[in-house]
Each structure stands twice: as C-alpha cells, then as structure tokens.
Design an enzyme around this catalytic site. Structure first.
Site, PDB file in Angstrom:
ATOM      1  N   HIS A 175      32.778  41.100  44.021  1.00  0.00           N
ATOM      2  CA  HIS A 175      33.384  40.370  43.004  1.00  0.00           C
ATOM      3  C   HIS A 175      33.334  41.366  41.639  1.00  0.00           C
ATOM      4  CE1 HIS A 175      35.153  37.625  40.444  1.00  0.00           C
ATOM      5  NE2 HIS A 175      34.394  36.374  40.878  1.00  0.00           N
ATOM      6  N   PHE A 183      40.745  33.219  39.215  1.00  0.00           N
ATOM      7  CA  PHE A 183      40.031  31.842  38.577  1.00  0.00           C
ATOM      8  C   PHE A 183      38.846  32.181  37.850  1.00  0.00           C
ATOM      9  CE2 PHE A 183      42.401  29.962  42.374  1.00  0.00           C
ATOM     10  CZ  PHE A 183      43.554  29.816  41.902  1.00  0.00           C
ATOM     11  N   HIS A 234      41.381  34.234  45.149  1.00  0.00           N
ATOM     12  CA  HIS A 234      40.220  34.494  44.347  1.00  0.00           C
ATOM     13  C   HIS A 234      38.992  34.789  45.295  1.00  0.00           C
ATOM     14  CE1 HIS A 234      37.837  34.700  40.780  1.00  0.00           C
ATOM     15  NE2 HIS A 234      37.134  33.746  41.211  1.00  0.00           N
ATOM     16  N   CYS A 289      36.375  35.435  34.989  1.00  0.00           N
ATOM     17  CA  CYS A 289      36.958  36.148  36.229  1.00  0.00           C
ATOM     18  C   CYS A 289      38.240  36.218  36.126  1.00  0.00           C
ATOM     19  CB  CYS A 289      36.329  35.745  37.518  1.00  0.00           C
ATOM     20  SG  CYS A 289      34.413  35.594  37.474  1.00  0.00           S
TER      21      CYS A 289
END
Length: 411
Positions: free
Chosen positions: A340, A396, A306, A177
C-alpha cells in the site's frame, strides 16, 4: 437516511488526453518493469529492512533509491521523497510530453498537481533525531537539514515544479490514500475553469517511521505479505512509489489513445480511519465517476480496487462493488505486488488500469487464494486477458476522502 441519499448527477466531463504515464514501485522503474511483474505474478514485497528499528512485517521498497543524487540546483529539496520524485520523472516519455504541451500552450499554462500523504516527513524525523544544542542551550536542526522547503507538506509539489520548470498553478493534494487519485480531478477542474490547458499530475510517498509505526499503532500492519480479499487477511503491507501522467485538453493537441473520462469524489467523514460501514462514500464516488464518464457500470472492463487487505476495508468495498456492478466485472487489488503506497496509490493503480486498457492484462489479486464469503464474484484472484474499453480505479483515504476514476480508449 444515508441509504436514501441521491445527489444530483454531475455534468459529463470533457475528456482529457493522457499523453504519457509512468510508475516506479518496488517492482522497478517504468512501465515495462510494472507490466512484466504483473504478468509474471512476481511481488515486489520483501521482509522489512527499513530503518534502525524495523518492524516484523513486509514492505514494498524501491531499489536503488538511496543512490539517487539530485542536481546541484535542486539540493535544497534533497530528501528520500523528492529523490523518488526525481527518479520516477525520467521514464516513459514524461519529460518529452511536457515539452510538447509547453510548446503548444506556453509554460504558464501547464499546471503541476501532486498527491502525497506524508511528503518529506522522513527528513523532518531525521532532523528531530539529530537535534543539536548550542552554547545557550537552544535546540536546533543540524545544519544539513536546515532547509525549510522540505519540512512542509507542499515539499513535493514545490520540488516537482522546480525540477520541471513549469509555471502554471502548483498544488499539492494531501488526502491520505486518495491523494494521487484526486490530482486527476483537481487538474480536470483547473483545465475546465480555464486556468490551465494541460497538467502534470502524479504522486509520491516514501517509507518512513511515521508511516510504519503509525499504521502499526492502528493495528493495521500484517506480519506476513498482505492478502487482499482473502478470508485469512489480517492487515496491510506498506510500500513506497512514485508516478506521473501528463493531461491535456482533448481539443488542444494530437489525438491520444488514452483519456481520463470521469472522476467521482466523496467525503463521508464517517471516522478518522475506518470506512463507512455501508460503503456510502465508496458508492457515491464510483457513481459520480461513471456519470461524468457517461457510461454504465456494465461497460467497465476492469476495476482496480482500493483493497488494502485490512478486514474492514475489503469487505465494505466488495459489498459496494457488488451492489453496483454485474458479476462479469473483473475487479482486483494490486497491493500484493507493490504494498500500500499511501499517497502514491492513486497514480500507481491508475497506471495499472491504463496498462489494462493498452495491454489487455487484467491483474488478479496476488497472495490471495481463499475468497472471503463476504466478497462478491467481481473479486478476481487470477490474472485474465481481455480487450476492454473502460477501466476504473478506486482510492479511498482516511476520514472518508474517496475518489474513483474512469479511463478509456479514445475512438
């Protein structure tokens, strides 16, 4: 011992001009679609309708992606991921900016640095689902998927270089990610080393079975829309996205309003998927980014976190932020808008940080209403409007692959 780690301060980064930037997400294509949804607090998440065996969750799916057809000379790269890469490429002056840097430096001096997590694995999944058996009993991919250039993690970088015709170094970064945040750092090093004068950086990741069922197997997927930093959060919502930025040495062309000022990377390698319990890697990445930019934490006007909405990630990141930044910082997660987007999160959320610099719109944290007591006052749920000069982005990844970026307004 870990808390006493004091790495040497990195040298200041020579600023890089950002000539153009763009993102395509579940909110739509291009900057105007992103800024409008952020301002209206309108989420792009929807009930999962991806695949034949859909999970009961919410996703950020890019509309119209199935209708994208690559040009005939790029058909060897055809797959969902590269279709999104092509779709995102043609917005907000990216191709025009590339023409400018090529005219100034030559084709071979413009690098391509792309970030992704799963690349074109969706096409590989389909190939295995449709395995065929010949007369001798040997299994093989169906003829339409016997294209070696898509069954590789480098499919994205390979495709973007072919699509743009750029001739400089070509790299695909795959650090989960943090992938398309680390492309900024990789490009900065290529330019600093004299291997390039400019770079097209970006990232693309698309929904596929490996992503949806893999994260579900880790018990990280929420059955409802994600709620970053909310006391009730139970997990993340997955999404897909693509985006780009064109970088150039600040002394190599006309002045730019936006610049990359600093990056910080760390690899704490604490666990395959869980963050370091004391946020060691996060703190090291943020500290190095600020040092390379030559600014103090108190000068940052907006920090895009994040903030995945998983219980462990959010509380650990919030604690790291609270230990470094003043209470006045406006920090938020925008994953309630997009989901995400994994390997594309770095570029998408960097674009959101750049919008904060240009528009003064500081996004809040969508879907979240009840603050987690473990989170500090820096975590904001409501949007705000402010004139800021510096913005940061945190990305992260699994395995402790962390990256923080500092952007600023020139002058």
């Amino acid at each position: 011992m870990e808390d006493r780690v004091r790495p040497a301060s990195p040298p200041r980064l020579r600023p890089l001009n950002i000539l153009a930037h763009t993102a395509t997400t579940a909110l739509g294509s291009g900057l105007e679609a992103q800024r409008r949804a952020l301002r209206e607090r309108r989420s792009g998440l929807r009930s999962n309708d991806f695949g034949n065996a859909s999970l009961p969750c919410w996703i950020g799916r890019v509309g119209g992606l199935e209708e994208v057809v690559l040009p005939s000379h790029l058909q060897a790269f055809a797959c969902r991921n590269n279709a999104l890469a092509w779709m995102a490429l043609h917005h907000d002056g990216i191709t025009a900016a590339l023409e400018q840097v090529v005219s100034r430096h030559g084709n071979a001096r413009v690098a391509v640095v792309m970030g992704t997590s799963t690349s074109s694995i969706g096409a590989t999944e389909e190939a295995y689902e449709r395995l065929q058996v010949d007369a001798e009993g040997h299994r093989h991919f169906p003829s339409d998927l016997q294209r070696s250039r898509i069954h590789t993690p480098h499919s994205l970088g390979d495709f973007v270089q072919a699509a743009t015709g750029l001739g400089g170094p070509c790299v695909t970064v795959a650090t989960a990610c943090s992938s398309s945040a680390k492309v900024f750092a990789q490009a900065a090093r290529l330019i600093d080393a004299g291997l390039a004068d400019a770079a097209l950086v970006g990232g693309v990741d698309t929904l596929c079975g490996s992503v949806l069922f893999g994260f579900n197997a880790l018990q990280l997927v929420a059955p409802t829309p994600c709620q970053p930093f909310d006391a009730r959060r139970v997990g993340l919502s997955l999404g897909e996205a693509g985006g780009y930025a064109v970088l150039e040495r600040a002394d190599a062309g006309p002045a730019s309003k936006l610049q990359l000022l600093g990056y910080g990377e760390s690899s704490d390698a604490h666990h395959m998927s869980a963050p370091h319990p004391k946020g060691l890697g996060a703190r090291l990445a943020m500290q190095a980014a600020l040092q390379r930019a030559g600014i103090d934490a108190g000068q940052v006007g907006y920090l895009n976190l994040h903030g995945t909405s998983t219980p462990a990630n959010d509380s650990i990141e919030a604690a790291a932020v609270a230990a470094m930044f003043p209470d006045s910082l406006h920090a938020s997660s925008t994953k309630g808008w997009t989901g995400h987007t994994l390997g594309a999160a770095g570029i998408v959320e960097s674009v959101f940080a750049l919008l904060a610099l240009t528009d003064g719109l500081l996004p809040g944290t969508l879907n979240s209403e009840i603050p987690d007591p473990a989170c500090g006052p820096q975590i904001r749920f409501a949007n705000a409007q402010a004139d800021i000069h510096y913005a940061m982005n945190n990305s992260f990844g699994f395995g402790g692959n962390n990256c923080s970026l500092v952007f600023g307004r020139a002058g």
